[in-house]
Design a protein around this motif. Structure first.
Motif, PDB file in Angstrom:
ATOM      1  N   GLY A 226       0.798  -1.217   0.000  1.00  0.00           N
ATOM      2  CA  GLY A 226       0.000   0.000   0.000  1.00  0.00           C
ATOM      3  C   GLY A 226       0.832   1.269   0.000  1.00  0.00           C
ATOM      4  N   ASN A 227       1.041   1.866  -1.189  1.00  0.00           N
ATOM      5  CA  ASN A 227       1.608   3.215  -1.261  1.00  0.00           C
ATOM      6  C   ASN A 227       0.423   4.177  -1.166  1.00  0.00           C
ATOM      7  N   CYS A 228      -0.082   4.341   0.059  1.00  0.00           N
ATOM      8  CA  CYS A 228      -1.336   5.071   0.290  1.00  0.00           C
ATOM      9  C   CYS A 228      -1.102   6.587   0.302  1.00  0.00           C
ATOM     10  N   HIS A 229      -2.033   7.316  -0.323  1.00  0.00           N
ATOM     11  CA  HIS A 229      -1.941   8.772  -0.458  1.00  0.00           C
ATOM     12  C   HIS A 229      -3.068   9.470   0.301  1.00  0.00           C
ATOM     13  N   MET A 230      -2.804  10.707   0.687  1.00  0.00           N
ATOM     14  CA  MET A 230      -3.858  11.573   1.209  1.00  0.00           C
ATOM     15  C   MET A 230      -3.646  12.972   0.639  1.00  0.00           C
ATOM     16  N   TYR A 246      -2.022  12.376  11.140  1.00  0.00           N
ATOM     17  CA  TYR A 246      -1.235  11.816  12.249  1.00  0.00           C
ATOM     18  C   TYR A 246      -1.598  10.354  12.476  1.00  0.00           C
ATOM     19  N   ASN A 247      -2.895  10.062  12.528  1.00  0.00           N
ATOM     20  CA  ASN A 247      -3.329   8.683  12.738  1.00  0.00           C
ATOM     21  C   ASN A 247      -2.904   7.790  11.585  1.00  0.00           C
ATOM     22  N   ALA A 248      -3.086   8.285  10.358  1.00  0.00           N
ATOM     23  CA  ALA A 248      -2.818   7.459   9.181  1.00  0.00           C
ATOM     24  C   ALA A 248      -1.352   7.067   9.068  1.00  0.00           C
ATOM     25  N   LYS A 249      -0.446   7.913   9.564  1.00  0.00           N
ATOM     26  CA  LYS A 249       0.984   7.593   9.469  1.00  0.00           C
ATOM     27  C   LYS A 249       1.584   7.098  10.768  1.00  0.00           C
ATOM     28  N   VAL A 250       1.245   7.712  11.868  1.00  0.00           N
ATOM     29  CA  VAL A 250       1.994   7.481  13.103  1.00  0.00           C
ATOM     30  C   VAL A 250       1.510   6.264  13.876  1.00  0.00           C
ATOM     31  N   SER A 251       0.216   5.910  13.782  1.00  0.00           N
ATOM     32  CA  SER A 251      -0.321   4.844  14.632  1.00  0.00           C
ATOM     33  C   SER A 251       0.409   3.521  14.431  1.00  0.00           C
ATOM     34  N   ARG A 252       0.634   3.129  13.167  1.00  0.00           N
ATOM     35  CA  ARG A 252       1.477   1.959  12.856  1.00  0.00           C
ATOM     36  C   ARG A 252       2.120   2.216  11.501  1.00  0.00           C
ATOM     37  N   PRO A 253       3.311   2.790  11.477  1.00  0.00           N
ATOM     38  CA  PRO A 253       3.906   3.259  10.218  1.00  0.00           C
ATOM     39  C   PRO A 253       4.214   2.164   9.207  1.00  0.00           C
ATOM     40  N   GLY A 254       4.367   0.914   9.667  1.00  0.00           N
ATOM     41  CA  GLY A 254       4.854  -0.129   8.776  1.00  0.00           C
ATOM     42  C   GLY A 254       3.805  -1.001   8.131  1.00  0.00           C
ATOM     43  N   VAL A 255       2.513  -0.748   8.390  1.00  0.00           N
ATOM     44  CA  VAL A 255       1.481  -1.628   7.846  1.00  0.00           C
ATOM     45  C   VAL A 255       1.019  -1.136   6.479  1.00  0.00           C
ATOM     46  N   CYS A 256       0.291  -2.008   5.758  1.00  0.00           N
ATOM     47  CA  CYS A 256      -0.020  -1.700   4.358  1.00  0.00           C
ATOM     48  C   CYS A 256      -1.038  -0.578   4.192  1.00  0.00           C
ATOM     49  N   ASN A 257      -1.810  -0.258   5.244  1.00  0.00           N
ATOM     50  CA  ASN A 257      -2.791   0.828   5.119  1.00  0.00           C
ATOM     51  C   ASN A 257      -2.293   2.134   5.745  1.00  0.00           C
ATOM     52  N   LEU A 259      -0.282   5.686   5.807  1.00  0.00           N
ATOM     53  CA  LEU A 259      -0.066   6.753   4.833  1.00  0.00           C
ATOM     54  C   LEU A 259       1.407   6.818   4.432  1.00  0.00           C
ATOM     55  N   GLU A 260       1.648   6.839   3.124  1.00  0.00           N
ATOM     56  CA  GLU A 260       3.018   6.913   2.608  1.00  0.00           C
ATOM     57  C   GLU A 260       3.297   8.223   1.872  1.00  0.00           C
ATOM     58  N   THR A 261       2.246   8.844   1.330  1.00  0.00           N
ATOM     59  CA  THR A 261       2.432  10.069   0.543  1.00  0.00           C
ATOM     60  C   THR A 261       1.374  11.097   0.926  1.00  0.00           C
ATOM     61  N   LEU A 262       1.824  12.268   1.357  1.00  0.00           N
ATOM     62  CA  LEU A 262       0.934  13.374   1.688  1.00  0.00           C
ATOM     63  C   LEU A 262       1.004  14.404   0.569  1.00  0.00           C
ATOM     64  N   LEU A 263      -0.130  14.641  -0.073  1.00  0.00           N
ATOM     65  CA  LEU A 263      -0.233  15.628  -1.146  1.00  0.00           C
ATOM     66  C   LEU A 263      -0.923  16.877  -0.607  1.00  0.00           C
ATOM     67  N   TYR A 312       7.310   2.664   1.927  1.00  0.00           N
ATOM     68  CA  TYR A 312       8.439   2.635   2.847  1.00  0.00           C
ATOM     69  C   TYR A 312       8.384   1.494   3.866  1.00  0.00           C
ATOM     70  N   HIS A 313       7.197   1.090   4.269  1.00  0.00           N
ATOM     71  CA  HIS A 313       7.054   0.066   5.323  1.00  0.00           C
ATOM     72  C   HIS A 313       7.662   0.534   6.639  1.00  0.00           C
ATOM     73  N   GLY A 314       7.684   1.832   6.888  1.00  0.00           N
ATOM     74  CA  GLY A 314       8.327   2.309   8.107  1.00  0.00           C
ATOM     75  C   GLY A 314       8.093   3.787   8.349  1.00  0.00           C
ATOM     76  N   PRO A 315       8.893   4.393   9.225  1.00  0.00           N
ATOM     77  CA  PRO A 315       8.664   5.783   9.667  1.00  0.00           C
ATOM     78  C   PRO A 315       9.206   6.834   8.690  1.00  0.00           C
ATOM     79  N   GLN A 316       8.780   6.766   7.458  1.00  0.00           N
ATOM     80  CA  GLN A 316       9.122   7.774   6.456  1.00  0.00           C
ATOM     81  C   GLN A 316       7.844   8.174   5.723  1.00  0.00           C
ATOM     82  N   ILE A 317       7.828   9.380   5.194  1.00  0.00           N
ATOM     83  CA  ILE A 317       6.679   9.829   4.413  1.00  0.00           C
ATOM     84  C   ILE A 317       7.145  10.805   3.335  1.00  0.00           C
ATOM     85  N   LYS A 318       6.485  10.742   2.197  1.00  0.00           N
ATOM     86  CA  LYS A 318       6.721  11.712   1.133  1.00  0.00           C
ATOM     87  C   LYS A 318       5.724  12.860   1.286  1.00  0.00           C
TER      88      LYS A 318
END
Length: 415
Positions: A226-230, A246-257, A259-263, A312-318
């Motif tokens: 999941g390269n999930c966008h918002m 915050y919830n979409a990325k920080v709650s569990r950064p490595g799962v498939c749902n 957030l990976e990309t913030l537009l 990323y599967h981890g604590p990174q975000i675009k």
């Protein structure tokens, strides 16, 4: 190895044929026994998981991977609650989808029936073994599990508990089987067993999906990453957006749902982009930005276009800037994995446009992508998130683990 894997799959097929016609009461009683034995063997499962964690640590696996692999008493409890949720679901097997009569007097019913034996190949998360087993059981199927090298001890302990319940319920224990060889070739051999496995579901990243699609001789139901966008639109409620991001990325950064990309819309980027970056940075998330976004977030690590595709599967975000909703939708459809994508907006026309035009399995309006989960969406547990369009898209629940057969009743009609 070849004969051993073939025999595991053959026995699972034989068990599934016997199990396909059992009643809902028998299935639910079996599920209750599975919950009991998993709960009773919690400490054994956790001890096995400690071995897996130690091996993963020695292999220098990152924190996000370790989080996906890790079990604790609370996570085992949640797994057991998932069993209760599946028990409460309606049994899809035997459900008449539609009925009609032909002019020649034939009566046709389209009836849900099990798929047969489902192969599940998954990475890291050992809880998948229980989720897969209970969903297959409720939908009348057998299952052959293949976990990763790192989760082998945890998966084996969970399957041992499941087999205790199968024996107690007088069900063939081969109904839930596992291939636990450390040899990577075992996965390829499993994928050749189309005589016994009716469909295979890869649950992991794009690498696993590619291996399965290239080697499987049976149909594949792809459950991709999941390269999930918002997209934060010009009209968005900014306070609400911060909470959701915050919830979409920080709650569990490595799962498939996650957030990976913030537009962020170009018209408001100057005013809000750095605030969002600061919030995420303070939560331990590494900020990676486009050249345009870097002017508002100087500490962000500048990236090139090829990274737009990355999960990323981890604590990174675009963090990127887009010029209006049309460009946001174009970006998402080009770079996402068609998993879960979201918009934050108060404009109803934008809501409708985004939901119609974004080509993803789950589309969110003013909500976190973290809800793309079978339990959260009311399906009980899930087998994965399908990002393809045949025969199912989105969370794979029990109904999606059945097909439709035609049952035709007549009184001597011939053609």
């Amino acid at each position: 190895m070849e004969n051993e894997i073939k025999n595991i799959c053959k026995l699972a097929k034989e068990a599934s044929l016997k199990f396909s016609s059992v009643s809902t009461d028998v299935k639910n009683e079996l599920l209750k026994n599975i919950k009991k034995h998993v709960a009773n063997n919690t400490q054994k499962i956790l001890e096995a998981n400690k071995k897996d964690l130690a091996i993963a640590k020695s292999n220098n696996r990152d924190a996000a991977f370790m989080d996906r692999l890790m079990l604790n008493e609370d996570r085992v409890l949640q797994m057991c609650k998932g069993v209760d949720a599946v028990i409460s679901l309606e049994d899809p097997v035997g459900k008449i989808v539609s009925s009609y009569d032909l002019k020649n007097g034939l009566h046709v019913d389209r009836v849900r029936s099990p798929l047969g034996v489902i192969g599940i190949i998954f990475e890291a998360r050992p809880n998948v073994s229980l989720d897969a087993a209970i969903l297959c059981i409720k939908s009348g199927n057998g299952v052959v599990l293949r976990g990763s090298r790192e989760s082998i001890n945890s998966v084996e302990a969970i399957v041992d508990a499941i087999k205790l319940a199968l024996v107690e319920s007088n069900i063939d224990p081969a109904l839930v089987s596992v291939i636990n060889s450390l040899d990577r070739k075992a996965t390829i051999e499993m994928l050749k067993q189309d005589k016994y496995i009716d469909i295979v579901i890869p649950r992991g990243g794009e690498g696993l999906k590619k291996v399965v699609l290239e080697n499987a001789t049976m149909p594949v139901l792809a459950s991709a990453g999941g390269n999930c966008h918002m997209y934060i639109a010009k009209s968005a409620d900014i306070d609400m957006s911060k909470k959701v991001v915050y919830n979409a990325k920080v709650s569990r950064p490595g799962v498939c749902n996650a957030l990976e990309t913030l537009l962020i819309d170009k018209s408001i980027a100057k005013d809000i982009l750095k605030d969002f970056c600061d919030m995420l940075k303070d939560a331990g998330i590494e900020i990676r930005v486009s050249k345009e976004a870097k002017q508002y977030c100087p500490y962000g690590i500048e990236i090139e276009e090829e990274e737009y595709y990355k999960e990323y599967h981890g604590p990174q975000i675009k963090v990127l800037i887009v010029d209006g909703i049309d460009n946001a939708i174009y970006h998402i459809n080009k770079y996402s994995t068609n998993h879960s994508d979201a918009i934050m907006t108060t404009d109803k026309k934008e809501m409708e446009k985004f939901s119609r035009e974004v080509d993803s399995a789950a589309v969110y309006i003013n909500a976190s992508t973290r809800f793309t989960d079978g339990f959260e969406l009311g399906l009980g547990a899930e087998m994965g998130i399908s990002t393809q369009k045949l025969h199912v898209r989105g969370p794979i629940g029990i109904e999606e683990l059945t097909s439709v057969k035609y049952v035709i009743n007549g009184n001597g009609q011939v053609r």
